[in-house]
Design a protein around this motif. Structure first.
Motif, PDB file in Angstrom:
ATOM      1  N   LEU A 156       0.832  -1.194   0.000  1.00  0.00           N
ATOM      2  CA  LEU A 156       0.000   0.000   0.000  1.00  0.00           C
ATOM      3  C   LEU A 156       0.872   1.250   0.000  1.00  0.00           C
ATOM      4  O   LEU A 156       2.021   1.234   0.465  1.00  0.00           O
ATOM      5  CB  LEU A 156      -0.908   0.030   1.226  1.00  0.00           C
ATOM      6  N   GLU A 157       0.339   2.319  -0.508  1.00  0.00           N
ATOM      7  CA  GLU A 157       1.025   3.603  -0.498  1.00  0.00           C
ATOM      8  C   GLU A 157       0.991   4.191   0.915  1.00  0.00           C
ATOM      9  O   GLU A 157      -0.066   4.231   1.549  1.00  0.00           O
ATOM     10  CB  GLU A 157       0.317   4.554  -1.471  1.00  0.00           C
ATOM     11  N   TRP A 179       7.645  14.629   0.965  1.00  0.00           N
ATOM     12  CA  TRP A 179       6.239  14.250   0.871  1.00  0.00           C
ATOM     13  C   TRP A 179       5.450  15.378   0.221  1.00  0.00           C
ATOM     14  O   TRP A 179       5.932  16.510   0.114  1.00  0.00           O
ATOM     15  CB  TRP A 179       5.663  13.946   2.262  1.00  0.00           C
ATOM     16  N   ARG A 180       4.231  15.075  -0.218  1.00  0.00           N
ATOM     17  CA  ARG A 180       3.389  16.108  -0.836  1.00  0.00           C
ATOM     18  C   ARG A 180       1.922  15.884  -0.471  1.00  0.00           C
ATOM     19  O   ARG A 180       1.525  14.768  -0.118  1.00  0.00           O
ATOM     20  CB  ARG A 180       3.543  16.093  -2.359  1.00  0.00           C
ATOM     21  N   GLU A 181       1.155  16.938  -0.560  1.00  0.00           N
ATOM     22  CA  GLU A 181      -0.271  16.843  -0.263  1.00  0.00           C
ATOM     23  C   GLU A 181      -1.013  16.245  -1.456  1.00  0.00           C
ATOM     24  O   GLU A 181      -0.872  16.719  -2.578  1.00  0.00           O
ATOM     25  CB  GLU A 181      -0.852  18.223   0.054  1.00  0.00           C
ATOM     26  N   LYS A 182      -1.792  15.205  -1.195  1.00  0.00           N
ATOM     27  CA  LYS A 182      -2.574  14.575  -2.250  1.00  0.00           C
ATOM     28  C   LYS A 182      -3.993  15.124  -2.293  1.00  0.00           C
ATOM     29  O   LYS A 182      -4.581  15.259  -3.378  1.00  0.00           O
ATOM     30  CB  LYS A 182      -2.625  13.060  -2.033  1.00  0.00           C
ATOM     31  N   LEU A 183      -4.557  15.442  -1.130  1.00  0.00           N
ATOM     32  CA  LEU A 183      -5.935  15.911  -1.074  1.00  0.00           C
ATOM     33  C   LEU A 183      -6.149  16.714   0.192  1.00  0.00           C
ATOM     34  O   LEU A 183      -5.621  16.371   1.245  1.00  0.00           O
ATOM     35  CB  LEU A 183      -6.908  14.723  -1.118  1.00  0.00           C
ATOM     36  N   ARG A 184      -6.914  17.802   0.074  1.00  0.00           N
ATOM     37  CA  ARG A 184      -7.305  18.606   1.236  1.00  0.00           C
ATOM     38  C   ARG A 184      -8.837  18.543   1.357  1.00  0.00           C
ATOM     39  O   ARG A 184      -9.557  18.727   0.388  1.00  0.00           O
ATOM     40  CB  ARG A 184      -6.846  20.053   1.052  1.00  0.00           C
ATOM     41  N   ALA A 185      -9.297  18.265   2.550  1.00  0.00           N
ATOM     42  CA  ALA A 185     -10.736  18.113   2.770  1.00  0.00           C
ATOM     43  C   ALA A 185     -11.148  18.837   4.039  1.00  0.00           C
ATOM     44  O   ALA A 185     -10.312  19.217   4.865  1.00  0.00           O
ATOM     45  CB  ALA A 185     -11.105  16.631   2.872  1.00  0.00           C
ATOM     46  N   GLN A 186     -12.446  19.037   4.168  1.00  0.00           N
ATOM     47  CA  GLN A 186     -13.014  19.632   5.367  1.00  0.00           C
ATOM     48  C   GLN A 186     -13.866  18.608   6.104  1.00  0.00           C
ATOM     49  O   GLN A 186     -14.543  17.791   5.476  1.00  0.00           O
ATOM     50  CB  GLN A 186     -13.907  20.831   5.027  1.00  0.00           C
ATOM     51  N   VAL A 187     -13.826  18.670   7.428  1.00  0.00           N
ATOM     52  CA  VAL A 187     -14.834  18.024   8.253  1.00  0.00           C
ATOM     53  C   VAL A 187     -15.868  19.092   8.563  1.00  0.00           C
ATOM     54  O   VAL A 187     -15.534  20.166   9.080  1.00  0.00           O
ATOM     55  CB  VAL A 187     -14.235  17.466   9.555  1.00  0.00           C
ATOM     56  N   GLN A 188     -17.108  18.838   8.200  1.00  0.00           N
ATOM     57  CA  GLN A 188     -18.186  19.784   8.433  1.00  0.00           C
ATOM     58  C   GLN A 188     -19.205  19.179   9.388  1.00  0.00           C
ATOM     59  O   GLN A 188     -19.393  17.958   9.417  1.00  0.00           O
ATOM     60  CB  GLN A 188     -18.862  20.172   7.118  1.00  0.00           C
ATOM     61  N   VAL A 189     -19.857  20.037  10.151  1.00  0.00           N
ATOM     62  CA  VAL A 189     -20.849  19.587  11.124  1.00  0.00           C
ATOM     63  C   VAL A 189     -22.108  20.429  10.981  1.00  0.00           C
ATOM     64  O   VAL A 189     -22.080  21.545  10.459  1.00  0.00           O
ATOM     65  CB  VAL A 189     -20.315  19.682  12.575  1.00  0.00           C
ATOM     66  N   TYR A 319      -4.402  14.700   3.305  1.00  0.00           N
ATOM     67  CA  TYR A 319      -3.775  13.416   3.047  1.00  0.00           C
ATOM     68  C   TYR A 319      -2.427  13.701   2.397  1.00  0.00           C
ATOM     69  O   TYR A 319      -2.354  14.348   1.341  1.00  0.00           O
ATOM     70  CB  TYR A 319      -4.634  12.555   2.125  1.00  0.00           C
ATOM     71  N   VAL A 320      -1.355  13.223   3.031  1.00  0.00           N
ATOM     72  CA  VAL A 320      -0.006  13.504   2.571  1.00  0.00           C
ATOM     73  C   VAL A 320       0.669  12.198   2.172  1.00  0.00           C
ATOM     74  O   VAL A 320       0.645  11.222   2.924  1.00  0.00           O
ATOM     75  CB  VAL A 320       0.810  14.211   3.676  1.00  0.00           C
ATOM     76  N   ILE A 321       1.245  12.185   0.980  1.00  0.00           N
ATOM     77  CA  ILE A 321       1.899  10.990   0.451  1.00  0.00           C
ATOM     78  C   ILE A 321       3.337  11.309   0.079  1.00  0.00           C
ATOM     79  O   ILE A 321       3.730  12.477   0.003  1.00  0.00           O
ATOM     80  CB  ILE A 321       1.158  10.439  -0.787  1.00  0.00           C
ATOM     81  N   GLN A 322       4.113  10.268  -0.175  1.00  0.00           N
ATOM     82  CA  GLN A 322       5.488  10.472  -0.614  1.00  0.00           C
ATOM     83  C   GLN A 322       5.522  10.957  -2.053  1.00  0.00           C
ATOM     84  O   GLN A 322       4.773  10.475  -2.909  1.00  0.00           O
ATOM     85  CB  GLN A 322       6.290   9.175  -0.505  1.00  0.00           C
ATOM     86  N   SER A 323       6.399  11.924  -2.322  1.00  0.00           N
ATOM     87  CA  SER A 323       6.597  12.365  -3.697  1.00  0.00           C
ATOM     88  C   SER A 323       7.311  11.269  -4.465  1.00  0.00           C
ATOM     89  O   SER A 323       8.061  10.465  -3.899  1.00  0.00           O
ATOM     90  CB  SER A 323       7.441  13.648  -3.728  1.00  0.00           C
ATOM     91  N   GLU A 324       7.098  11.244  -5.777  1.00  0.00           N
ATOM     92  CA  GLU A 324       7.729  10.206  -6.600  1.00  0.00           C
ATOM     93  C   GLU A 324       9.242  10.290  -6.506  1.00  0.00           C
ATOM     94  O   GLU A 324       9.940   9.279  -6.513  1.00  0.00           O
ATOM     95  CB  GLU A 324       7.262  10.355  -8.048  1.00  0.00           C
ATOM     96  N   ALA A 325       9.756  11.511  -6.388  1.00  0.00           N
ATOM     97  CA  ALA A 325      11.219  11.684  -6.346  1.00  0.00           C
ATOM     98  C   ALA A 325      11.828  11.094  -5.089  1.00  0.00           C
ATOM     99  O   ALA A 325      12.990  10.688  -5.068  1.00  0.00           O
ATOM    100  CB  ALA A 325      11.557  13.173  -6.419  1.00  0.00           C
ATOM    101  N   SER A 326      11.019  11.035  -4.002  1.00  0.00           N
ATOM    102  CA  SER A 326      11.563  10.515  -2.748  1.00  0.00           C
ATOM    103  C   SER A 326      11.584   9.000  -2.717  1.00  0.00           C
ATOM    104  O   SER A 326      12.231   8.433  -1.857  1.00  0.00           O
ATOM    105  CB  SER A 326      10.727  11.030  -1.579  1.00  0.00           C
TER     106      SER A 326
END
Length: 326
Positions: A156-157, A179-189, A319-326
């Motif tokens: 898994l990634e 690392w790099r950001e893959k997605l930014r989301a909000q928790v809403q209530v 959600y933060v993932i590894q960059s391809e270069a790393s």
């Protein structure tokens, strides 16, 4: 009732019916001997006494009463009360409890989650301890390497799930180390109530995920994951045809909305709004008045839908993932 408004009316009443309010908190307006009025507040213990919050007994005569009203305590609003840092952790734990990964392991205060290749939430590391790094069991570089190793062994990634602004320093540290950001989301209530809905649609509700619900969105691969935690499954039908579906994970007095999906041929006809309001009516009728959901901040239509339904931002996460270069 306006959506999200569940404060009850406080109707002023004359002295008639006072006995029906024994044990309740009242504010009573009395005629003053010098003319005018004075107000007293407390728990009604008898037809002539109130118990003030400081313990004092307040006596009065029913002949003095001009008007009175019961004071109804407003329920605590969703996402309010404790300091933000505590509320973020509590809400993230709530969200995790309604979408529980197949494998969950604590490393210090970092929660490692794995569930195959479906959904980032169930396949990511969630820090849950104190900032700045969430209290991993090792120093930060060794802890990050443990994350990489954990997911490599499962093909898994490696993904970090970082609630913000709580773990802003960890976010910055990862970005500075490949690392790099893959997605930014909000928790809403939102705080929900009962809404009047005029429609020819039919709402079907189940406590289990049936084949018809799964077929609408093609969610068969998520069945085992979804059935791990209590939830209600809703299908909105028109002319006996499924139009839209939604899952509401249930935990205590909260519901967590997910998997909202409208079939392509029915989009643009406000079925998503109708389904959401119908779900709110069902939840509120069963004693659930607080709801939460997660939404990708780049999803403009969803953001607009939820804003119109009374949702408000609680916090963001990345959600933060590894960059391809790393």
């Amino acid at each position: 009732m306006r959506l999200g408004d569940y404060r009850y009316p406080m109707k002023w009443t004359g002295a008639t019916g006072l006995m029906d309010h024994i044990g309740k908190r009242l504010t009573i307006r009395l005629h003053d001997v010098d003319g005018g009025y004075r107000d007293i507040v407390g728990i009604l213990e008898s037809p002539s006494t109130l118990r003030h919050k400081d313990g004092r007994e307040i006596t009065f005569s029913q002949n003095e009463i001009a008007i009175y009203r019961e004071i109804i305590q407003v329920p605590q609003m969703a996402g309010k009360g404790a300091p933000l840092s505590i509320r973020i952790i509590e809400l993230e734990k709530l969200l995790n409890s309604t979408w529980s990964a197949t494998e969950q392991i604590m490393h210090g205060e970092w929660l490692f989650r794995a569930s195959g290749k479906f959904t980032m939430r169930a396949n990511s590391v969630l820090p849950q301890g104190a900032p700045p790094y969430g209290e991993p069991e090792k120093n930060i570089d060794e802890a990050i390497q443990d994350v990489i190793t954990f997911y490599a062994h499962r093909d898994l990634e490696p993904i970090f799930h970082l609630p913000l602004p709580l773990y802003e320093e960890l976010f910055t540290y990862l970005l500075a180390h490949g690392w790099r950001e893959k997605l930014r989301a909000q928790v809403q209530v939102a705080d929900i109530g009962i809404s009047e809905i005029k429609s020819d649609s039919i709402l079907e509700i189940s406590n289990s995920c049936n084949p018809e619900w799964l077929s609408v969105q093609g969610d068969e691969q998520l069945l085992n994951l979804m059935e791990k935690t209590p939830a209600r499954y809703y299908i909105l039908k028109r002319d006996n045809n499924p139009v839209a579906v939604l899952r509401a994970g249930i935990q205590d007095d909260w519901a967590v909305i997910s998997r909202l999906f409208v079939k392509p041929e029915y989009r643009g006809l406000k079925f998503s709004q109708e389904l959401m309001l119908s779900v709110f009516n069902d939840l509120y009728s069963s004693g659930i008045a607080k709801v939460a959901l997660q939404v990708d901040i780049s999803n403009g239509p969803a953001m607009a839908l939820y804003k119109g339904l009374g949702f408000r931002k609680h916090h963001e996460y990345s959600y933060v993932i590894q960059s391809e270069a790393s």
